[in-house]
Scaffold this motif. Sequence first.
Motif, PDB file in Angstrom:
ATOM      1  N   ARG A 289      52.200  74.810  33.281  1.00 52.74           N
ATOM      2  CA  ARG A 289      52.363  74.763  34.741  1.00 52.74           C
ATOM      3  C   ARG A 289      53.832  74.695  35.150  1.00 52.74           C
ATOM      4  O   ARG A 289      54.203  75.203  36.208  1.00 52.74           O
ATOM      5  CB  ARG A 289      51.621  73.553  35.310  1.00 52.74           C
ATOM      6  N   LYS A 290      54.685  74.105  34.308  1.00 49.49           N
ATOM      7  CA  LYS A 290      56.091  73.945  34.674  1.00 49.49           C
ATOM      8  C   LYS A 290      56.948  75.151  34.299  1.00 49.49           C
ATOM      9  O   LYS A 290      57.884  75.504  35.021  1.00 49.49           O
ATOM     10  CB  LYS A 290      56.659  72.695  33.987  1.00 49.49           C
TER      11      LYS A 290
ATOM     12  N   MET B 104      45.818  68.790  27.480  1.00 48.02           N
ATOM     13  CA  MET B 104      46.019  68.726  28.927  1.00 48.02           C
ATOM     14  C   MET B 104      47.477  68.404  29.253  1.00 48.02           C
ATOM     15  O   MET B 104      48.036  68.913  30.241  1.00 48.02           O
ATOM     16  CB  MET B 104      45.092  67.680  29.544  1.00 48.02           C
ATOM     17  N   LEU B 105      48.113  67.575  28.421  1.00 45.56           N
ATOM     18  CA  LEU B 105      49.535  67.284  28.612  1.00 45.56           C
ATOM     19  C   LEU B 105      50.369  68.558  28.439  1.00 45.56           C
ATOM     20  O   LEU B 105      51.288  68.821  29.232  1.00 45.56           O
ATOM     21  CB  LEU B 105      49.966  66.212  27.610  1.00 45.56           C
ATOM     22  N   ILE B 106      50.056  69.339  27.394  1.00 47.64           N
ATOM     23  CA  ILE B 106      50.766  70.609  27.180  1.00 47.64           C
ATOM     24  C   ILE B 106      50.548  71.548  28.368  1.00 47.64           C
ATOM     25  O   ILE B 106      51.482  72.227  28.824  1.00 47.64           O
ATOM     26  CB  ILE B 106      50.296  71.267  25.871  1.00 47.64           C
ATOM     27  N   TYR B 107      49.328  71.561  28.871  1.00 50.23           N
ATOM     28  CA  TYR B 107      49.017  72.458  29.994  1.00 50.23           C
ATOM     29  C   TYR B 107      49.855  72.122  31.221  1.00 50.23           C
ATOM     30  O   TYR B 107      50.467  73.009  31.834  1.00 50.23           O
ATOM     31  CB  TYR B 107      47.526  72.379  30.333  1.00 50.23           C
ATOM     32  N   PHE B 108      49.887  70.847  31.593  1.00 51.31           N
ATOM     33  CA  PHE B 108      50.591  70.472  32.825  1.00 51.31           C
ATOM     34  C   PHE B 108      52.107  70.434  32.655  1.00 51.31           C
ATOM     35  O   PHE B 108      52.844  70.798  33.577  1.00 51.31           O
ATOM     36  CB  PHE B 108      50.094  69.102  33.316  1.00 51.31           C
ATOM     37  N   VAL B 109      52.585  70.046  31.469  1.00 51.44           N
ATOM     38  CA  VAL B 109      54.026  69.902  31.276  1.00 51.44           C
ATOM     39  C   VAL B 109      54.697  71.228  30.909  1.00 51.44           C
ATOM     40  O   VAL B 109      55.814  71.511  31.362  1.00 51.44           O
ATOM     41  CB  VAL B 109      54.316  68.840  30.185  1.00 51.44           C
TER      42      VAL B 109
ATOM     43  N   ALA C 160      45.031  73.772  25.769  1.00 48.15           N
ATOM     44  CA  ALA C 160      46.022  74.204  26.762  1.00 48.15           C
ATOM     45  C   ALA C 160      45.820  75.656  27.177  1.00 48.15           C
ATOM     46  O   ALA C 160      45.761  75.974  28.376  1.00 48.15           O
ATOM     47  CB  ALA C 160      47.426  73.999  26.197  1.00 48.15           C
TER      48      ALA C 160
ATOM     49  N   GLY D   4      45.087  70.583  20.417  1.00 48.33           N
ATOM     50  CA  GLY D   4      45.590  70.481  21.782  1.00 48.33           C
ATOM     51  C   GLY D   4      46.093  71.811  22.326  1.00 48.33           C
ATOM     52  O   GLY D   4      45.921  72.116  23.513  1.00 48.33           O
TER      53      GLY D   4
ATOM     54  N   GLY E 155      43.474  65.264  25.141  1.00 41.72           N
ATOM     55  CA  GLY E 155      44.549  64.711  25.971  1.00 41.72           C
ATOM     56  C   GLY E 155      45.878  65.387  25.705  1.00 41.72           C
ATOM     57  O   GLY E 155      46.646  65.679  26.641  1.00 41.72           O
ATOM     58  N   ILE E 156      46.176  65.647  24.413  1.00 40.47           N
ATOM     59  CA  ILE E 156      47.409  66.369  24.076  1.00 40.47           C
ATOM     60  C   ILE E 156      47.406  67.753  24.723  1.00 40.47           C
ATOM     61  O   ILE E 156      48.422  68.215  25.262  1.00 40.47           O
ATOM     62  CB  ILE E 156      47.559  66.485  22.545  1.00 40.47           C
TER      63      ILE E 156
END
Length: 676
Positions: A524-525, A516-521, A428, A424, A513-514
């Motif tokens: 990006r944050k 993409m979650l790391i990327y957005f959370v 990311a 993941g 999926g993990i």
Amino acid sequence: MYIMLTILILPFLASLIGFFLGRHSERRRNAFNIAFTVVEFLLVLMLFPMLSDGPLEYSVPHIMGTGIHLKVDLLRYSLLFITALIWLLTTIYSTQYLIKYKNRNRYYLFVMLTYATTVGMFMSANLLNLFTFFEGLSFTSYLLVIHDEDAYSHEAGKTYLSMAIAGGMVTLFGIFLAFDYTGTLELSEMGYKLSILGGGKYITAILIMFGFMIKTSVYPLHSWLPKAYPAAPAPASAILSSILVKTGLFGLIIVVIELFPFDFPISMALYLLGIVNIFLGGCLAMMQRNIKRILAYSSLSQMGFMLMGLGLVGILGEEGGLALSATILYMMNHAFIIALLFLGAGIIYMVLGELSINVIKGFGREKTVLKVIFLIGTLGVTGVPGFSGYISKTMLHEAILEASHLTNNPIFKLSEVLFMVGGGLTVAYMAKLYYAIFIEKNPKFYGQFKTQISKRALIPMSVLALLIVWIGVFPSGVVNRLLKYAESIGLHSPLELSYFSPMAIGSASISIGIGMLIYFVIIRKFLVVMTSEGEVYINPSLGWISLDKNIFGPILSGIYKIMTVLFKALDNILIHTVDYTTKLIKWINGLESVIIPKFEWQNFGEKTLKKRMIAMGIDEVPNKIWTPKDDRGSGEVKKVKFSLSDIFAKASTVTASVFLIEIVLVFSFLFVFLTH
């Protein structure tokens, strides 16, 4: 098998011929280098049918002391194949990339010498041969790292070369120990004899592996990698990342399979270090803003997956055929993918002269061909089904499940989760890179620079992209041969392996999926901030502790200072020992200096001189106590001494120390020889 010797010798000859051609005509040199790499690639292809009857071996006696012993099995052939292909493609690419660079002739000389030493290492069946070529490629590739000759490249080159030399010397010491234990340098014979040693063999194993671990960029010996990759020109970075790190991994494979086969502690250590590499490289790659540094840390992370596979080979023992096949395929896939990505970064640098994603973001939005090719590399490294990276990651995941089932060790259940999270991280940081360059909008790059992206640079990338897709869609042709090779050396594999089963695709989907979650959370944050000029990527790792500056540097500096004090004290002890020894000798012998006063004389005969000396109270005339006036230009009679203390007084204290050290060494060697 003269073809093996030809494959080894040709790059050495080509480096010299190309260099002399380049002094007169760059066009002829470029054409020659491309023609040579084509011929070398064809020769490597010709080897493949010959492997059907088993490994190929060839020896040339009376060279390098023990002779040159060459061997090609499917493992070595796989590495030879990717080496020949990558060198051919990067040579074509370099003729376009280096147009604005200086010292082009020197670059091609050392590229070809690096090629020669790499080929030599991959074909070596003798540990001394392997080490010689391994050290040679460290020196030749150093010239590629410092090619730009600016402050940054020289700093990177210093780190790279110093670590390579230090690692090589430690490995050489391990080879000496192994030779002392076994009496041979042949890998097959040495492995059998080392395997029956006791716990002391682990010291030898650590020493031998040390230099290979540096080249493989195993944590914490990785600090050269994020410096060297950005410093070198893009085609050289592609070679460093796709081939040269594999030389270190090849050395570790030799240790695990041939020198210390199925040794659980060594294999488990490599397995755990692989997990550390995956997370360290992945986390640092997420924070970088320079394309080459992102790809450098990506290589660090991907090497972790390969270390996990190699560790599983030793952990599973005779059941490690799948793990070995997965590791070899991962090496091949990573070579194709990372070379493609570095060449893509080189195209951007050729056009813009910049690699920071804060500056170049949006550059590739309208560059369709480059965008598609780079996307294939991105999907390949992230393990998306249908691309080569997915196949090797699926095989490695199956090997982890096999280890968990056979050993019932909870560490493998935990490492399966870590494996998926590590995948993941790859998703990311590659999502960050691809989105910034090819998806973000930036009006200043619309419709510009398309004509500056030449076909000569895109064709090598296209070949690599096709291989990534072909292996991803039709993996059986490659994988089946690797599984048969594993069986030929006594390693078993599952009878059936389904690459596209619902479970395999589901595992890959979870990892994606993990990511993409790391990327957005997280990315990006926390790693993107809004400014008046728009979104800007930040790198919080810039203020973190540096291994080189904050750990290795102070430790080595402290060791240097301590050793300086110790050797100074030792020198003083030796000097005083010499002084007291000579005084003792003088006291025992009662020898006194004989001093003849200075006086003027004009060609006295011997009788006259004796009379004058008797008158001065001297009974006997020493031999050669004067020098004729016409020789020295002076009538001074020189001072004559007969004691050892005077001899040492005329010599430097360092000379006396060395003299005593030599005496100590002689007696030490005699003692060892007589008591061995």
